[in-house]
Design a protein around this motif. Structure first.
Motif, PDB file in Angstrom:
ATOM      1  N   LYS A 267       0.810  -1.219   0.000  1.00  0.00           N
ATOM      2  CA  LYS A 267       0.000   0.000   0.000  1.00  0.00           C
ATOM      3  C   LYS A 267       0.845   1.272   0.000  1.00  0.00           C
ATOM      4  CE  LYS A 267      -3.780  -2.170   2.511  1.00  0.00           C
ATOM      5  NZ  LYS A 267      -4.191  -2.579   3.847  1.00  0.00           N
ATOM      6  N   GLY A 268       2.172   1.127   0.114  1.00  0.00           N
ATOM      7  CA  GLY A 268       3.018   2.316   0.194  1.00  0.00           C
ATOM      8  C   GLY A 268       2.901   3.026   1.531  1.00  0.00           C
ATOM      9  N   VAL A 290      -3.289  22.822  -0.973  1.00  0.00           N
ATOM     10  CA  VAL A 290      -2.495  21.606  -0.772  1.00  0.00           C
ATOM     11  C   VAL A 290      -2.905  20.983   0.562  1.00  0.00           C
ATOM     12  CG1 VAL A 290      -0.187  20.639  -0.481  1.00  0.00           C
ATOM     13  CG2 VAL A 290      -0.557  22.545  -2.078  1.00  0.00           C
ATOM     14  N   ASP A 291      -3.509  19.801   0.484  1.00  0.00           N
ATOM     15  CA  ASP A 291      -3.942  19.087   1.684  1.00  0.00           C
ATOM     16  C   ASP A 291      -2.732  18.349   2.261  1.00  0.00           C
ATOM     17  OD1 ASP A 291      -5.003  17.446   3.617  1.00  0.00           O
ATOM     18  OD2 ASP A 291      -6.666  16.730   2.384  1.00  0.00           O
ATOM     19  N   GLN A 292      -2.336  18.715   3.482  1.00  0.00           N
ATOM     20  CA  GLN A 292      -1.144  18.116   4.095  1.00  0.00           C
ATOM     21  C   GLN A 292      -1.503  16.946   5.004  1.00  0.00           C
ATOM     22  OE1 GLN A 292       1.645  19.113   2.962  1.00  0.00           O
ATOM     23  NE2 GLN A 292       1.778  21.345   2.777  1.00  0.00           N
ATOM     24  N   GLY A 293      -2.721  16.403   4.856  1.00  0.00           N
ATOM     25  CA  GLY A 293      -3.113  15.268   5.703  1.00  0.00           C
ATOM     26  C   GLY A 293      -3.058  15.675   7.167  1.00  0.00           C
ATOM     27  N   VAL A 304      12.468  19.009   5.112  1.00  0.00           N
ATOM     28  CA  VAL A 304      11.182  18.542   4.578  1.00  0.00           C
ATOM     29  C   VAL A 304      11.407  17.461   3.513  1.00  0.00           C
ATOM     30  CG1 VAL A 304       9.138  19.199   3.249  1.00  0.00           C
ATOM     31  CG2 VAL A 304       9.985  20.718   5.049  1.00  0.00           C
ATOM     32  N   LEU A 305      10.710  16.341   3.666  1.00  0.00           N
ATOM     33  CA  LEU A 305      10.725  15.283   2.656  1.00  0.00           C
ATOM     34  C   LEU A 305       9.514  15.532   1.764  1.00  0.00           C
ATOM     35  CD1 LEU A 305      11.531  12.286   5.039  1.00  0.00           C
ATOM     36  CD2 LEU A 305      13.125  13.619   3.648  1.00  0.00           C
ATOM     37  N   ASN A 306       9.731  16.266   0.689  1.00  0.00           N
ATOM     38  CA  ASN A 306       8.607  16.733  -0.114  1.00  0.00           C
ATOM     39  C   ASN A 306       7.695  15.591  -0.548  1.00  0.00           C
ATOM     40  OD1 ASN A 306       8.760  19.594  -0.300  1.00  0.00           O
ATOM     41  ND2 ASN A 306      10.651  19.341  -1.474  1.00  0.00           N
ATOM     42  N   ASP A 307       6.404  15.879  -0.561  1.00  0.00           N
ATOM     43  CA  ASP A 307       5.385  14.941  -1.019  1.00  0.00           C
ATOM     44  C   ASP A 307       5.107  13.796  -0.062  1.00  0.00           C
ATOM     45  OD1 ASP A 307       4.774  16.378  -3.264  1.00  0.00           O
ATOM     46  OD2 ASP A 307       6.227  15.340  -4.522  1.00  0.00           O
ATOM     47  N   LEU A 308       5.758  13.806   1.098  1.00  0.00           N
ATOM     48  CA  LEU A 308       5.488  12.760   2.081  1.00  0.00           C
ATOM     49  C   LEU A 308       4.647  13.378   3.201  1.00  0.00           C
ATOM     50  CD1 LEU A 308       6.524   9.858   1.908  1.00  0.00           C
ATOM     51  CD2 LEU A 308       8.251  10.447   3.616  1.00  0.00           C
ATOM     52  N   ILE A 309       3.463  12.807   3.438  1.00  0.00           N
ATOM     53  CA  ILE A 309       2.571  13.343   4.470  1.00  0.00           C
ATOM     54  C   ILE A 309       2.054  12.213   5.375  1.00  0.00           C
ATOM     55  CG2 ILE A 309       1.803  15.290   3.033  1.00  0.00           C
ATOM     56  CD1 ILE A 309      -0.809  13.724   2.520  1.00  0.00           C
ATOM     57  N   VAL A 310       1.521  12.619   6.515  1.00  0.00           N
ATOM     58  CA  VAL A 310       0.796  11.669   7.366  1.00  0.00           C
ATOM     59  C   VAL A 310      -0.620  11.615   6.800  1.00  0.00           C
ATOM     60  CG1 VAL A 310       0.049  11.069   9.694  1.00  0.00           C
ATOM     61  CG2 VAL A 310       2.228  12.274   9.349  1.00  0.00           C
ATOM     62  N   SER A 311      -0.901  10.565   6.055  1.00  0.00           N
ATOM     63  CA  SER A 311      -2.157  10.524   5.301  1.00  0.00           C
ATOM     64  C   SER A 311      -3.333  10.068   6.152  1.00  0.00           C
ATOM     65  CB  SER A 311      -2.005   9.609   4.090  1.00  0.00           C
ATOM     66  OG  SER A 311      -1.492   8.361   4.483  1.00  0.00           O
ATOM     67  N   SER A 312      -3.051   9.430   7.272  1.00  0.00           N
ATOM     68  CA  SER A 312      -4.121   8.914   8.117  1.00  0.00           C
ATOM     69  C   SER A 312      -3.594   8.817   9.542  1.00  0.00           C
ATOM     70  CB  SER A 312      -4.544   7.540   7.591  1.00  0.00           C
ATOM     71  OG  SER A 312      -5.475   6.937   8.451  1.00  0.00           O
ATOM     72  N   SER A 321       2.528   8.355   3.866  1.00  0.00           N
ATOM     73  CA  SER A 321       2.529   7.910   2.469  1.00  0.00           C
ATOM     74  C   SER A 321       2.780   9.107   1.564  1.00  0.00           C
ATOM     75  CB  SER A 321       1.201   7.225   2.112  1.00  0.00           C
ATOM     76  OG  SER A 321       0.136   8.135   2.238  1.00  0.00           O
ATOM     77  N   LEU A 322       3.041   8.817   0.302  1.00  0.00           N
ATOM     78  CA  LEU A 322       3.206   9.892  -0.676  1.00  0.00           C
ATOM     79  C   LEU A 322       1.863  10.560  -0.907  1.00  0.00           C
ATOM     80  CD1 LEU A 322       5.503   8.087  -3.255  1.00  0.00           C
ATOM     81  CD2 LEU A 322       6.151   9.989  -1.757  1.00  0.00           C
ATOM     82  N   ARG A 323       1.878  11.865  -1.125  1.00  0.00           N
ATOM     83  CA  ARG A 323       0.609  12.538  -1.419  1.00  0.00           C
ATOM     84  C   ARG A 323       0.173  12.150  -2.836  1.00  0.00           C
ATOM     85  NH1 ARG A 323       0.815  17.534   0.234  1.00  0.00           N
ATOM     86  NH2 ARG A 323       2.975  18.018   0.514  1.00  0.00           N
ATOM     87  N   PRO A 324      -1.134  12.198  -3.121  1.00  0.00           N
ATOM     88  CA  PRO A 324      -1.614  11.859  -4.469  1.00  0.00           C
ATOM     89  C   PRO A 324      -0.901  12.715  -5.517  1.00  0.00           C
ATOM     90  CG  PRO A 324      -3.458  12.147  -2.954  1.00  0.00           C
ATOM     91  CD  PRO A 324      -2.239  12.574  -2.200  1.00  0.00           C
ATOM     92  N   GLY A 325      -0.426  12.086  -6.592  1.00  0.00           N
ATOM     93  CA  GLY A 325       0.226  12.820  -7.671  1.00  0.00           C
ATOM     94  C   GLY A 325       1.720  13.006  -7.477  1.00  0.00           C
ATOM     95  N   ALA A 326       2.281  12.502  -6.390  1.00  0.00           N
ATOM     96  CA  ALA A 326       3.728  12.650  -6.166  1.00  0.00           C
ATOM     97  C   ALA A 326       4.485  11.938  -7.280  1.00  0.00           C
ATOM     98  CB  ALA A 326       4.109  12.064  -4.812  1.00  0.00           C
ATOM     99  N   ASP A 327       5.577  12.566  -7.741  1.00  0.00           N
ATOM    100  CA  ASP A 327       6.296  11.983  -8.879  1.00  0.00           C
ATOM    101  C   ASP A 327       7.590  11.307  -8.442  1.00  0.00           C
ATOM    102  OD1 ASP A 327       7.700  14.183  -8.155  1.00  0.00           O
ATOM    103  OD2 ASP A 327       7.639  15.170 -10.133  1.00  0.00           O
TER     104      ASP A 327
END
Lengths: 375, 375
Positions: A267-268, A290-293, A304-312, A321-327
């Motif tokens: 699940k990443g 930008v939703d930061q979870g 900052v570890l870009n695109d990495l958020i506390v999603s839950s 996990s990575l935010r939606p759309g992270a490249d």
């Protein structure tokens, strides 16, 4: 239980609240200089900090003018020497006895109100008050053209209790950028200055014209007619403020230290030992661009570890996990890795903790500052 | 500061956390009888309560088997005589020293884990563990058919540390009704019993098969193969649980007492002195069929005022209004009126307070029970 005073950051048990003192001092200086430039006094709001050590720094090392959100704060700060205090939540009548007790001890504690029932009780109790003005439809307060304003003003004036007017543009949190915030600052100024003119025009005293919120305080261009500025979260800043361009993530002085405890690779997901009990349930960035979870993830040193958020978040578990759309791919964060989480809302996250673990620039010894809660 | 022990409900300063003891006792009895009927032991989770007085009641007046979410809870409950404790958050390796210290004091503290790094550290530390099983994709844990299960099991077994398996169907909170919860209870049972069979089939010990969440604990029809049941929020219940039909609002034992401080009549708003600091930022009902805002409003005696909710919350202000679609007018709630707010999520709301103001049925003297926080 271990005494964090004796610990380095590396040995600090997780989850734990970290405060970068130099970032906080930079934030404090920035707004103090703004207030000076605008020609108003600054009355910092200590509802975010709830700490004698932070209070001491924000008032420049000596007791100063402060704002509080509870009588517990008023009592504790007055006990530490602060004697010029605005209690900026509409007074509940039952609390007037505690207000009177503090005033009898020499604390110039001022309350706020917006209706006649409060004004009559406050006048009977001989407690000075500011009338709350509604500048943006956000919460309480009277509009400057509301006929109740003069009625309330007269009740207070006739008993010698009318100090002035105040407002807080809470709606400024919902717009982004310095231009939009400056517009709200002008709404605050116009509403309070108009209300003061209405009161003075009716022969009523109105010495204090108090405005402020963190976004408007950092954007106001002109505060003609205003006597004092209030703001609170600016000393720490947070992702909500970064999301509306009042600060950058690098200005955020508060974070939560956490440890990786597991993974769900399919699940990443990376599991951490900071859940909502450590981060708070605040989801203030959910409605932003930008939703930061539940928070933005940094390495242990605060990068900052870009695109990495506390999603839950569950009570004592967070899912990173990575935010939606992270490249980018998910970084490798083995069990035991320590991370820092920048908070959505500093007031809410700090409230989940009973102390600040204070980091000095350059890595001097860590300090511990107590914080308090309650009412 | 006033001692609430000396106060009646009428004199209690607001905001304040109330606990209806008789409702709590009814909830405790209900699940204890269910567990007996299902032939399993009950290991209540004390993460919601964090109170020695509640612990004492939930374990029937003598120390019993309990579950905790932090080592602070484990230390405090063990100090009060509870010596059979499951720490049900995946162990962070750095915390093993504190676990060992508690075990050396005679506490049978058991940890949970789901990966080899944890298992190796736990085996080295000689600490007994349950392997976390993923029964519903909600959070951490190993699937019963994951080959890592046997690897982790063998590391623990070979060091004498394998006690068994456990799961928590957190996803059961997302569905409504006893049938749906019973399905999740069966997922919990099947996943843990399968995992136990896998371990036993590999010659590994697996004495404990532990399952539970408040929804599944109240709905399970058959727990064959399971040895113990866990649940936490059931002792207080909350609007999230009422929203999925695990309880009714009348079962909710926890509420926040608050006072009306003003109105915005044109908007239908009544302002109260309980904001998110007293209610928490939890919005757990936002995704349910009925969104209760920041809480459902009752009169001072606990009678639900239907269709009246806390629609918005700032730090120390709440806004009470009718819910969208309400077919009644806004009731008259003058300044000074006292109300009770039922919480979305008891765990989060209780965590905002340092004590319970305990009400007895029939209006006996109010008691004060301390609660604690931290890690």
């Amino acid at each position: 239980m271990t005494d964090p005073d004796l610990l380095s950051l590396k040995a600090l048990p997780t989850p734990a609240l970290l405060l970068d003192e130099w970032r906080m001092m930079r934030n404090i200086t920035r707004l103090a200089e703004r207030a000076t430039g605008l020609g108003v006094s600054l009355r910092p709001h200590l509802k975010t900090a709830k700490s004698l050590d932070v209070a001491n720094r924000v008032t420049g090392g000596a007791p100063g003018s402060i704002t509080v959100s509870t009588l517990a704060e008023a009592e504790i700060f007055h006990n530490a020497g602060h004697s010029d205090i605005l209690y900026a939540v509409g007074i509940a009548l039952q609390k007037l006895e505690r207000v009177q007790a503090l005033r009898a001890q020499g604390c110039d504690l001022v309350v706020i109100l917006d209706n006649q029932a409060q004004a009559q009780a406050v006048a009977r109790a001989n407690v000075p008050a500011l009338i709350e003005i509604d500048s943006d439809g956000h919460r309480g307060g009277l509009r400057p053209d509301d006929p109740v304003l003069i009625q309330v003003g007269r009740i207070l004036h006739d008993s010698g209790c009318l100090r002035g007017v105040m407002t807080h543009a809470g709606e400024s949190y919902t717009v982004r950028g310095v231009e939009a915030h400056a517009d709200f600052a002008e709404l605050e100024r116009k509403a309070t200055v108009s209300a003061a003119e209405v009161l003075r025009g009716a022969g009523l005293s109105c010495a204090v014209v108090s405005v402020g919120s963190t976004p408007t305080a950092h954007a106001a261009r002109d505060l003609t007619g205003v006597t004092e500025l209030r703001a609170g979260v600016y000393m720490f800043f947070d992702l909500v403020m970064a999301g509306i361009d009042v600060c950058t993530p690098d200005d955020i002085a508060l974070s939560v230290l956490t440890t990786v405890i597991g993974h769900q690779p399919a699940k990443g997901w990376t599991m951490i030992d900071a859940g909502w009990m450590a981060l708070s349930r605040d989801r203030g960035t959910a409605s932003q661009d930008v939703d930061q979870g539940y928070g933005l993830v940094c390495d242990e040193n605060g990068l900052v570890l870009n695109d990495l958020i506390v999603s839950s978040a569950n009570q004592e578990h967070g899912i990173v996990s990575l935010r939606p759309g992270a490249d980018k791919p998910m970084p490798n964060l083995p069990v035991g890795t320590r991370l820092r989480i920048l908070p959505n809302h500093a007031c809410a996250t700090a409230a989940q903790h009973d102390r600040y673990n204070v980091l000095q620039q350059g890595g001097g010894p860590m300090k511990t500052w107590d914080r308090f809660g309650g009412w």
